[in-house]
Scaffold this motif. Sequence first.
Motif, PDB file in Angstrom:
ATOM      1  N   GLN A   1       1.228  -1.052  -0.254  1.00  0.00           N
ATOM      2  CA  GLN A   1      -0.362   0.062  -0.460  1.00  0.00           C
ATOM      3  C   GLN A   1       1.220   1.390   0.198  1.00  0.00           C
ATOM      4  O   GLN A   1       2.202   1.257   0.690  1.00  0.00           O
ATOM      5  CB  GLN A   1      -0.794  -0.143   1.543  1.00  0.00           C
ATOM      6  N   GLN A   3       0.382   5.723   0.215  1.00  0.00           N
ATOM      7  CA  GLN A   3      -0.432   6.514   1.288  1.00  0.00           C
ATOM      8  C   GLN A   3       0.063   7.774   0.321  1.00  0.00           C
ATOM      9  O   GLN A   3       1.305   8.085   0.621  1.00  0.00           O
ATOM     10  CB  GLN A   3      -0.901   6.783   2.288  1.00  0.00           C
ATOM     11  N   TYR A 114      -3.062   4.941  -6.935  1.00  0.00           N
ATOM     12  CA  TYR A 114      -2.924   5.224  -5.604  1.00  0.00           C
ATOM     13  C   TYR A 114      -3.629   7.108  -5.607  1.00  0.00           C
ATOM     14  O   TYR A 114      -2.175   7.925  -6.375  1.00  0.00           O
ATOM     15  CB  TYR A 114      -1.869   5.464  -4.652  1.00  0.00           C
ATOM     16  N   GLY A 116      -3.708  10.991  -3.692  1.00  0.00           N
ATOM     17  CA  GLY A 116      -4.160  11.441  -2.922  1.00  0.00           C
ATOM     18  C   GLY A 116      -5.542  12.319  -2.232  1.00  0.00           C
ATOM     19  O   GLY A 116      -6.063  12.220  -3.393  1.00  0.00           O
ATOM     20  N   GLN A 117      -5.072  12.820  -1.471  1.00  0.00           N
ATOM     21  CA  GLN A 117      -6.786  13.407  -0.871  1.00  0.00           C
ATOM     22  C   GLN A 117      -7.050  14.595  -1.797  1.00  0.00           C
ATOM     23  O   GLN A 117      -8.336  15.664  -2.493  1.00  0.00           O
ATOM     24  CB  GLN A 117      -7.274  13.881   0.057  1.00  0.00           C
TER      25      GLN A 117
END
Length: 125
Positions: A1, A3, A114, A116-117
Motif C-alpha cells: 500500500q 499513502q 494510488y 492523494g486527497q
Amino acid sequence: QVQLAESGGGWVQTGGSLRLSCAASGRTFSSYAMAWFSQAPGKEREFVASISWNGGNTIYADSVKGRCTISRDNAKKTLSLQMSSLKPEDTAVYYCALDEDLRVAHVQQSGYEYWGQGTQVTVPS
C-alpha cells in the motif's frame, strides 16, 4: 500500500506562483511513475504532468507547458509541482497519483492506482 498526501495549495493572484508537494509513505516510492492531475469545479479530472521513476522523463499537458515543472526526490519520497504564471483557469483541486505497474511517465489516468486527497489551488479572476 502507498499513502499520498498533497500540500502547498492556496489562494494566489493571477501571475503568481505555488509549489505543490506530495509526500508518499508505505511501499517503495522510487520505482514508480507519478503524476499530477487537476479537477476544476464542475469538470472531470484531467492530466497535468507526469514523471518517470527516476525523473528522467516528463510529460506536460499543453495547458501548463512552460509554466509548470514536475520533479521528484526519491530519497525523501516526495513529488513536487512548481507552478508559475498562474491563471484563473488553473483553479482546481490538484491530486498526485502513483502507478505501481509502470516506471515511465504517462497520461493515462486509469493507470494510476494510488491517489492523494487533493489540495485546492485558487486563482481568482
